[in-house]
Scaffold this motif. Sequence first.
Motif, mmCIF file in Angstrom:
data_model
loop_
_atom_site.group_PDB
_atom_site.id
_atom_site.type_symbol
_atom_site.label_atom_id
_atom_site.label_comp_id
_atom_site.label_asym_id
_atom_site.label_seq_id
_atom_site.Cartn_x
_atom_site.Cartn_y
_atom_site.Cartn_z
ATOM 1 N N VAL A 176 0.857 -1.191 0.000
ATOM 2 C CA VAL A 176 0.000 0.000 0.000
ATOM 3 C C VAL A 176 0.896 1.245 0.000
ATOM 4 N N ILE A 177 0.526 2.243 -0.803
ATOM 5 C CA ILE A 177 1.304 3.477 -0.844
ATOM 6 C C ILE A 177 0.925 4.303 0.386
ATOM 7 N N ALA A 178 1.745 4.149 1.428
ATOM 8 C CA ALA A 178 1.440 4.774 2.715
ATOM 9 C C ALA A 178 1.659 6.277 2.656
ATOM 10 N N ASP A 179 2.691 6.686 1.926
ATOM 11 C CA ASP A 179 2.946 8.124 1.789
ATOM 12 C C ASP A 179 3.555 8.393 0.416
ATOM 13 N N LYS B 140 5.296 11.811 -1.985
ATOM 14 C CA LYS B 140 5.648 13.232 -2.169
ATOM 15 C C LYS B 140 6.183 13.400 -3.586
ATOM 16 N N PHE B 141 6.112 14.642 -4.071
ATOM 17 C CA PHE B 141 6.669 14.894 -5.403
ATOM 18 C C PHE B 141 7.456 16.195 -5.414
ATOM 19 N N LYS B 142 8.320 16.269 -6.416
ATOM 20 C CA LYS B 142 8.971 17.535 -6.759
ATOM 21 C C LYS B 142 8.918 17.658 -8.268
ATOM 22 N N THR B 143 8.536 18.820 -8.753
ATOM 23 C CA THR B 143 8.380 18.994 -10.200
ATOM 24 C C THR B 143 8.992 20.294 -10.672
ATOM 25 N N PHE B 144 9.758 20.164 -11.759
ATOM 26 C CA PHE B 144 10.241 21.322 -12.521
ATOM 27 C C PHE B 144 9.397 21.315 -13.782
ATOM 28 N N GLY B 145 8.582 22.329 -13.964
ATOM 29 C CA GLY B 145 7.744 22.334 -15.150
ATOM 30 C C GLY B 145 6.659 23.379 -15.062
ATOM 31 N N CYS B 146 5.786 23.339 -16.066
ATOM 32 C CA CYS B 146 4.754 24.355 -16.173
ATOM 33 C C CYS B 146 3.641 24.124 -15.158
ATOM 34 N N GLY B 147 2.640 24.962 -15.179
ATOM 35 C CA GLY B 147 1.526 24.863 -14.254
ATOM 36 C C GLY B 147 0.844 23.504 -14.327
ATOM 37 N N ALA B 148 0.659 23.003 -15.538
ATOM 38 C CA ALA B 148 -0.008 21.711 -15.708
ATOM 39 C C ALA B 148 0.855 20.586 -15.154
ATOM 40 N N ALA B 149 2.169 20.709 -15.286
ATOM 41 C CA ALA B 149 3.062 19.671 -14.760
ATOM 42 C C ALA B 149 2.963 19.611 -13.242
ATOM 43 N N VAL B 150 2.909 20.773 -12.612
ATOM 44 C CA VAL B 150 2.775 20.822 -11.152
ATOM 45 C C VAL B 150 1.412 20.256 -10.747
ATOM 46 N N ALA B 151 0.363 20.688 -11.432
ATOM 47 C CA ALA B 151 -0.998 20.261 -11.073
ATOM 48 C C ALA B 151 -1.193 18.761 -11.283
ATOM 49 N N THR B 152 -0.679 18.208 -12.383
ATOM 50 C CA THR B 152 -0.855 16.764 -12.621
ATOM 51 C C THR B 152 -0.048 15.958 -11.599
ATOM 52 N N SER B 153 1.123 16.448 -11.225
ATOM 53 C CA SER B 153 1.908 15.756 -10.194
ATOM 54 C C SER B 153 1.108 15.718 -8.899
ATOM 55 N N SER B 154 0.588 16.874 -8.527
ATOM 56 C CA SER B 154 -0.164 16.996 -7.287
ATOM 57 C C SER B 154 -1.379 16.069 -7.298
ATOM 58 N N MET B 155 -2.127 16.106 -8.393
ATOM 59 C CA MET B 155 -3.329 15.270 -8.489
ATOM 60 C C MET B 155 -2.968 13.782 -8.481
ATOM 61 N N ALA B 156 -1.886 13.427 -9.179
ATOM 62 C CA ALA B 156 -1.485 12.019 -9.227
ATOM 63 C C ALA B 156 -1.156 11.512 -7.820
ATOM 64 N N GLU C 206 -2.410 12.532 -5.027
ATOM 65 C CA GLU C 206 -3.683 12.369 -4.308
ATOM 66 C C GLU C 206 -4.390 11.085 -4.722
ATOM 67 N N LEU C 207 -4.292 10.786 -6.020
ATOM 68 C CA LEU C 207 -5.018 9.622 -6.535
ATOM 69 C C LEU C 207 -4.385 8.292 -6.110
ATOM 70 N N VAL C 208 -3.081 8.307 -5.802
ATOM 71 C CA VAL C 208 -2.443 7.025 -5.453
ATOM 72 C C VAL C 208 -2.215 6.870 -3.951
ATOM 73 N N LYS C 209 -2.304 7.942 -3.232
ATOM 74 C CA LYS C 209 -2.035 7.868 -1.792
ATOM 75 C C LYS C 209 -3.064 6.967 -1.107
ATOM 76 N N GLY C 210 -2.565 5.969 -0.341
ATOM 77 C CA GLY C 210 -3.451 5.050 0.368
ATOM 78 C C GLY C 210 -3.947 3.902 -0.499
ATOM 79 N N ALA D 200 -2.486 1.678 -8.109
ATOM 80 C CA ALA D 200 -1.684 2.800 -8.605
ATOM 81 C C ALA D 200 -1.209 2.540 -10.031
ATOM 82 N N LEU D 201 -0.878 1.282 -10.310
ATOM 83 C CA LEU D 201 -0.407 0.947 -11.663
ATOM 84 C C LEU D 201 -1.526 1.073 -12.689
#
Lengths: 402, 139
Positions: free
Chosen positions: B47-50, B52-68, B70-74, B80-81
Amino acid sequence: MFVYSDNAATMPLSREAFEAMLPFLRDNFGNASSVYGVAREAARALHGAREDVARALGAKPEEIYFTGGGTESDNWALKGAAEARRARGRHIVTTAIEHHAVLHTAEYLGRQGCEITLLPVDERGLVSPEQVRDALRPDTALVSVMLANNEIGTIEPIREIAAVTRAHGALFHTDAVQAVGHIPVDVTELGVDLLSLAGHKFGGPKGVGALYIRKGVRLPPLLHGGGHERGLRSGTENVAGAVGLAAALTRAVQTLPETMALVAARRARVIDGLSRIPFSLLTGDPVRRLPGNISFVFEAVEGESLVLGLDMVGVCASSGSACSSGSLDPSHVLLAIGLPHEVAHGSLRLTISENNTEEEIDYLIEQVTNIVARSRRMSPLWNEETQSPTERFWPQGVPASL
Amino acid sequence: MYSEKVMDHFSNPRNVGELPDANAVGKVGNPKCGDIMKMMMRIENDVIADVKFKTFGCGAAVATSSMATELVKGRTVTEALALTNKAVAEALDGLPPVKMHCSVLAEEAIKSAISDYYLRQGIDPVPIVGCNVDCEHCH
């Protein structure tokens, strides 16, 4: 606070332009080609606008042709000159940092059988008259070099380049869209054959521009029709637009020395402030520079996210990153001055005007500093502990000022 | 051009930062193309217990990282695959067409981290995750 610092993209309509246009949007709606009262008034106003624009540029009224904007003027200049000089040859010289209105038109002409020479620029974005001289050939029809660059603000030595070109017998065009109304532009002093300008870049309305065509230079018509604009650009005249453009330009030229000094002083303050951000680099020429242009690259961050981050705090800016343009490559201008792709992605352009107050300048410096730091905190290319990039991307060596 | 959700995830990114005790780390993208995503996970009992991400990129790159994240946590590794780039984009109320590659990058970053998780255990990730790691291309 709301700070509009994207004046190179467009400027708000000046009060002078607005007031001048109002009568032609309301009561004086006449077609300037008709003969009755309201039409005569429109025709008179159009004539006056042409005189005002000519006076502002050191040209004669009959050398000013109103167009639908800067892009249209550039298209007409290049395609027209290529056609007019076809007998002489089909070689066109331009630069790697032109606006797309020139570059894409040149590419189009290349597909039509013209041969295009794209001159490279140095690390400050400058083209030299020697480079132009070396590129000239017996079959060179036209040389087109921009007066000032829209991204990095570099002002090209147009007078010298025009002299070299005309001594050779080719036509010389300059895209002066970013320069007119911001620095002194006199067509006679510059010695150009063709010059493009756009109204909304100096407080005029959008959708109207002009092409200066030096007397004696013959271009084919851009639009065929009822014979407007001395038969070269047909279509019922945009009287309100021309009047607004002329009013904005007249005002800009009248106040030019004071405005330039004021804006350049505020620009210096922003450049000084942003230079304090570690791993930042001013792009363009520090001296031969448009008064309002502030362009930087910041290592380890991406430009579009800077622009979005600034938008969150009320600051309007722009970037030449790939993500801003929707392509994979960052701006052709930043690549032309030798920036690596990885660094060019971190570009930010602020273009200020006399409308930006001292308080706004302080706010700009503060917010750009904050947003760069914010982006770096979430960047895998940035080490927060050492406050430095995890990787450098300068194959030719890191610039001395970095 | 961006939806409110994209702007929300860009302005307040979820799960951004470092994860020192991560046992699954993936990095995808290329600085030359203008975006890199680094995904760090701590996986416990599949189980993906925790995360985190770090992203260098445009607004969409940051937002998709953030959303991804959220979608896989827990979620389980298998869940997740199964996450697709389309699901990430839909969760953000859509992305402009030119920004769809950012959602692809987010999907690849998740898979790259899970591949790393298997590699650390001496398990060949390719039959489980598929080949999406270390592909040196500008998407």
